[in-house]
Scaffold this active site. Structure first.
Site, short mmCIF file in Angstrom:
data_model
loop_
_atom_site.label_atom_id
_atom_site.label_comp_id
_atom_site.label_asym_id
_atom_site.label_seq_id
_atom_site.Cartn_x
_atom_site.Cartn_y
_atom_site.Cartn_z
N SER A 1 1.22 3.53 -3.33
CA SER A 1 0.65 4.55 -4.22
C SER A 1 -0.72 5.01 -3.74
CB SER A 1 0.50 4.00 -5.63
OG SER A 1 1.71 3.48 -6.10
N GLU B 1 17.43 -5.16 -4.20
CA GLU B 1 17.42 -5.64 -5.57
C GLU B 1 18.83 -6.11 -5.94
OE1 GLU B 1 16.48 -7.09 -8.24
OE2 GLU B 1 17.19 -5.56 -9.62
N SER C 1 -1.85 -4.24 -5.86
CA SER C 1 -1.94 -5.57 -6.45
C SER C 1 -2.26 -6.59 -5.37
CB SER C 1 -0.61 -5.94 -7.13
OG SER C 1 -0.27 -5.00 -8.10
N GLY D 1 0.83 -1.20 0.00
CA GLY D 1 0.00 0.00 0.00
C GLY D 1 0.86 1.25 0.00
C1 LIG Z 1 0.10 -3.14 -13.04
C2 LIG Z 1 0.45 -2.19 -11.93
C3 LIG Z 1 0.60 -2.69 -10.64
C4 LIG Z 1 0.90 -1.82 -9.60
N1 LIG Z 1 0.99 -2.34 -8.32
C5 LIG Z 1 1.17 -1.50 -7.27
C6 LIG Z 1 1.13 -1.98 -5.93
O1 LIG Z 1 0.94 -3.18 -5.70
N2 LIG Z 1 1.28 -1.12 -4.92
C7 LIG Z 1 1.51 0.22 -5.14
O2 LIG Z 1 1.68 0.94 -4.18
N3 LIG Z 1 1.55 0.73 -6.40
C8 LIG Z 1 1.39 -0.10 -7.48
N4 LIG Z 1 1.39 0.41 -8.77
C9 LIG Z 1 1.49 1.87 -8.94
C10 LIG Z 1 2.71 2.37 -9.68
O3 LIG Z 1 3.83 2.36 -8.85
C11 LIG Z 1 2.36 3.79 -10.18
O4 LIG Z 1 1.39 3.63 -11.20
C12 LIG Z 1 3.55 4.52 -10.74
O5 LIG Z 1 4.44 4.86 -9.73
C13 LIG Z 1 3.12 5.80 -11.50
O6 LIG Z 1 2.28 6.62 -10.74
P1 LIG Z 1 0.90 7.16 -11.33
O7 LIG Z 1 0.17 5.97 -11.85
O8 LIG Z 1 0.24 7.96 -10.30
O9 LIG Z 1 1.28 8.05 -12.57
P2 LIG Z 1 1.71 9.61 -12.52
O10 LIG Z 1 2.82 9.77 -11.56
O11 LIG Z 1 0.52 10.45 -12.37
O12 LIG Z 1 2.30 9.78 -13.97
C14 LIG Z 1 1.50 10.09 -15.14
C15 LIG Z 1 2.44 10.40 -16.29
O13 LIG Z 1 3.23 11.54 -15.96
C16 LIG Z 1 4.60 11.24 -16.07
N5 LIG Z 1 5.35 11.95 -15.03
C17 LIG Z 1 5.08 12.06 -13.71
N6 LIG Z 1 6.02 12.74 -13.06
C18 LIG Z 1 6.94 13.08 -13.99
C19 LIG Z 1 8.18 13.78 -13.95
N7 LIG Z 1 8.71 14.27 -12.82
N8 LIG Z 1 8.85 13.92 -15.13
C20 LIG Z 1 8.36 13.41 -16.28
N9 LIG Z 1 7.22 12.76 -16.38
C21 LIG Z 1 6.51 12.58 -15.25
C22 LIG Z 1 4.68 9.73 -15.90
O14 LIG Z 1 5.84 9.20 -16.51
C23 LIG Z 1 3.41 9.28 -16.57
O15 LIG Z 1 3.63 9.15 -17.95
C24 LIG Z 1 1.08 -0.44 -9.83
C25 LIG Z 1 0.96 0.05 -11.14
C26 LIG Z 1 0.63 -0.81 -12.19
C27 LIG Z 1 0.48 -0.24 -13.56
#
Ligand SMILES: Cc1cc2nc3c(=O)[nH]c(=O)nc-3n(C[C@H](O)[C@H](O)[C@H](O)COP(=O)(O)OP(=O)(O)OC[C@H]3O[C@@H](n4cnc5c(N)ncnc54)[C@H](O)[C@@H]3O)c2cc1C
Lengths: 316, 395
Positions: B131, B246, B163, B129
């Site tokens: 994001s 890692e 997830s 937990g």
């Molecule tokens: C299949 C899947 C499983 C996941 N599982 C988990 C989980 O189990 N637990 C958990 O906590 N999270 C999980 N996540 C979350 C994942 O870590 C986030 O989706 C990821 O960190 C991106 O955050 P966001 O989705 O809020 O996108 P945002 O941060 O809102 O990004 C949107 C867009 O803006 C761009 N962007 C944002 N900031 C910048 C910057 N500074 N410079 C340039 N571009 C930028 C990004 O590259 C992206 O294209 C999962 C995600 C997926 C897709």
């Protein structure tokens, strides 16, 4: 399993790097562009003395040679380095740096040779083995404006003498692997050199009140360059290790993969490096164009990226 | 530099392979993708088999019940299990690879004694937990609040993309314990039992229309302060410690699948005909396959280099970022090429006819998540540009 460079490897890498910095600083390299003889024969001998042409046996391992050729590529050292290193395996004069040798490529679509005025030996890798003609002068029409001013080329008027069969099919096969790996190493050097040059410029050139390297659009181009160069570098090291008999996979296959990826990386980094320099990138003065042009030359050696991709696919 | 495996490494491989050949015929078939209870049972049963054979927590230290294998042995383990299509880590992912290592590094002896054996035996499934709807790439801006009330924290807020959130027993949870401190300084790391009152996981269908992840809502959830790992407000550091576990093996199973798919795609291209020629007669396709398979060979070498570096220094460093950028880009291109090759068969996630095309469609979709999850491509490029090339930091 270990992928680490040992102390000998690191010493060779550092030695060639400082040799290039001392004897082939970019001002010296560029000077060749204004002369008939791009290859400075004294410096050519010095390259031989550094042991760069002595590969296998008591000389450098393939992995060490790859490190050395990466440095030569990065420094844009001109001359048929790989060709002469191959010839050195069968010719004492080439090994001593007294002879500049060129490898004959297939006419595709025309019979172009490199360094026609200075080459005194012709090497051919054929199905039946390695052919070497020493002490020859090429009958070629020199080209006035070669793509890379540091790689003079000519159009062959008559085929060069066939020369002697100096090694069998097995030697030709081994040399093919060496040629692919060492050319790929040089290409990695070009990719890395272009990336370093563009990165330095991005840290100093200012627009809109900040250095251009602070703009993400520029940062991401540079990151793309680094990733391509880095992936190509591990491919070269993996291929060199296989050629040394310490690898994981078929040496010829890995050598082809290495040259394919290193060639693609050198072309990409060369072109992107020009873009990062803006208008300056299009000038003669800035070296960005030199990396790209050399990358274009080396891509045609042996087999270009597209041809290698087909060969890799056919191998399954 | 010697890319061959040592005698000891080959001995490890031989023993593992003998065991796999012995047990794999008795593993039941994989449950359907959307049978989550079935999949949990399947994943955890495999974990129990690994435990009984001494392969659970392969990279965990021996004193905490792991095998204490080297990074290279871990690589061999992943290589051989994937080649034989053994069950993947699945539901045990967060426990084994993320929460467990964090507990080993930072938890109290009591916390370790309770949780670590249960993770190794496949008894407890964990989720992550981290994001939130408002905190993705900028994770440190997370806002889910934990307010101290005597011996308990009271949690309010929500998490997203969790997830296995609806299938997990425990959650490694980041909460804001000091809203006034700078964003990295007011976060705490909690062990959250998922059966506490006030926790509401709501499956969030992915673009495959599968319910792999959830939104999780927290409404006055009370958890003992004793469930905190590390000091209060020191949770960001605790999280970073985990990342340093890692060892370059994160994408090994993944990549072996991509290698197999690339080979299968070449086979498929030789069998599909249209306009009187096979797809393989197309030189453009052959070149694309050649480049993809060559890049995969190079990424295999890069994995070995990263593993080798981890074995020597304990850290992968930026090699992991370089790998993920190159690999996710490759996956996207592999997915696109597969679609062009199977053309109309790409309209179904299930196999159509005898060609076995469904997995290419699903894998292509999977590729789209990989350039987002665990650090987006753009964030990774920022990291490469700033930490390797030394360009100015964003913002
Ligand atoms: C299949 C899947 C499983 C996941 N599982 C988990 C989980 O189990 N637990 C958990 O906590 N999270 C999980 N996540 C979350 C994942 O870590 C986030 O989706 C990821 O960190 C991106 O955050 P966001 O989705 O809020 O996108 P945002 O941060 O809102 O990004 C949107 C867009 O803006 C761009 N962007 C944002 N900031 C910048 C910057 N500074 N410079 C340039 N571009 C930028 C990004 O590259 C992206 O294209 C999962 C995600 C997926 C897709």
């Amino acid at each position: 399993m270990d992928f680490d460079l040992d102390d000998d490897d690191l010493a060779i890498q550092a030695g060639i790097r400082s040799f290039c910095a001392g004897r082939f600083p970019i001002e010296v390299v560029r000077r060749g562009e204004l002369t008939d003889s791009v290859v400075d024969t004294d410096r050519w001998r010095e390259i031989a003395e550094m042991g760069v042409f002595a590969i296998g046996g008591d000389g450098l391992t393939r992995r060490q040679a790859a490190l050395a050729f990466e440095e030569l590529g990065r420094a844009l050292v001109p001359g048929p380095l790989v060709d002469t290193a191959l010839a050195a395996q069968v010719s004492a004069a080439a090994a001593a740096g007294d002879l500049i040798a060129v490898l004959l490529h297939e006419p595709d679509p025309v019979a172009v040779v490199e360094f026609p005025a200075q080459a005194r030996a012709v090497l051919r890798l054929a199905d039946d083995g390695v052919h070497l003609a020493e002490g020859v002068t090429l009958d070629a029409t020199s080209v006035e404006r070669p793509l890379d001013a540091l790689t003079p080329v000519g159009l062959l008027r008559t085929p060069p003498p066939a020369g002697d069969l100096v090694g069998g099919a097995d030697v030709a096969a081994r040399m093919t692997v060496d040629a692919l790996v060492l050319t790929a190493a040089q290409q990695v050097g070009l990719a890395a050199g272009a990336t370093e040059l563009a990165t330095a410029y991005a840290k100093e050139r200012q627009q809109f009140g900040r250095v251009i390297g602070a703009f993400q659009a520029v940062k991401h181009l540079l990151a793309d360059m680094l990733v391509k160069a880095e992936v190509a570098r591990v491919a070269v090291h993996a291929a060199a290790c296989a050629a040394d008999g310490a690898g994981d996979g078929d040496p010829l296959h890995l050598a082809r993969v290495a040259k394919m990826l290193a060639g693609d990386a050198a072309l990409f980094c060369g072109k992107t490096g020009i873009q990062v320099h803006g208008g300056m990138g299009f000038t003669w003065e800035v070296d960005a164009q030199r990396y790209w042009k050399r990358a274009c030359v080396l891509d045609t050696h042996l087999a270009n990226g597209d041809r290698l991709a087909e060969l890799v696919a056919a191998a399954g | 530099m010697d890319l061959r495996y040592t005698e000891a490494e080959e001995a490890f491989r031989a023993e593992l392979v003998a065991w796999l050949d012995d047990v794999l015929p008795h593993v039941p078939p994989e449950p359907r993708r959307d049978d989550w209870a079935g999949r949990r049972a399947w994943d955890t049963a495999w974990q129990r088999m690994l435990y009984d054979a001494g392969y659970a927590g392969i990279n965990w230290p021996r004193e905490y019940g792991g095998r204490g294998a080297t990074p290279t042995e871990h690589l061999i383990f992943l290589e051989e299990t994937e080649r034989r299509h053994a069950p993947y880590v699945g539901h045990n992912f967060v426990g084994l690879l993320h929460a467990g290592p964090t507990l080993i590094a930072e938890a109290t002896e009591e916390q370790k004694a309770f949780h670590l054996p249960a993770i190794l035996r496949g008894e407890h499934v964990w989720c992550q937990g981290f994001s939130e709807p408002g905190a993705g790439s900028d994770l440190a801006s997370l806002r889910t609040r934990a307010v101290r009330d005597g011996d308990e924290y009271v949690i309010n807020g929500s998490k997203i993309w969790t997830s296995f959130g609806h299938n997990a027993d425990y959650c490694e949870m980041l909460v804001r314990t000091d809203p006034d401190a700078p964003k990295h300084k007011g976060i705490s790391w909690l062990i959250l039992p998922m059966d506490l009152p006030g926790i509401d996981p709501r499956p969030l269908p992915t673009m495959e229309n599968s319910t792999e992840f959830c939104e999780v809502y927290f409404d006055d959830v009370r958890v003992p302060v004793a469930n905190r790992v590390g000091a209060e407000n020191d949770g960001w550091r605790v999280t970073m410690v985990t990342l340093s576990f890692e060892r370059g093996t994160a994408f090994v199973s993944e990549m072996l699948i991509a290698m197999e798919l690339t080979r299968e795609l070449a086979g498929l291209a030789k069998r599909i005909t249209s306009h009187g020629a096979t797809r393989w007669d197309d030189a453009g396709l052959r070149r694309d396959i050649g480049r993809l398979s060559g890049e995969l060979d190079a990424l295999w070498a890069l994995t070995k280099r990263n593993v080798s570096q981890a074995q020597r220094s304990g850290l992968v460093g930026t090699g992991g970022n370089v790998f993920k950028l190159a690999y996710t880009d490759l996956l996207h291109r592999l997915g696109d090429l597969a679609m062009h090759t199977i053309n109309r068969a790409s309209l179904s996630m299930d196999d159509l006819g005898e060609l076995g095309t469904g997995k290419f469609v699903l894998h292509r979709i999977h590729g789209l998540s990989l350039s987002i999850a665990a650090g987006t491509t753009q964030i990774n490029k920022n990291i490469v540009a700033e930490r390797i090339l030394g360009l100015p930091k964003d913002r």
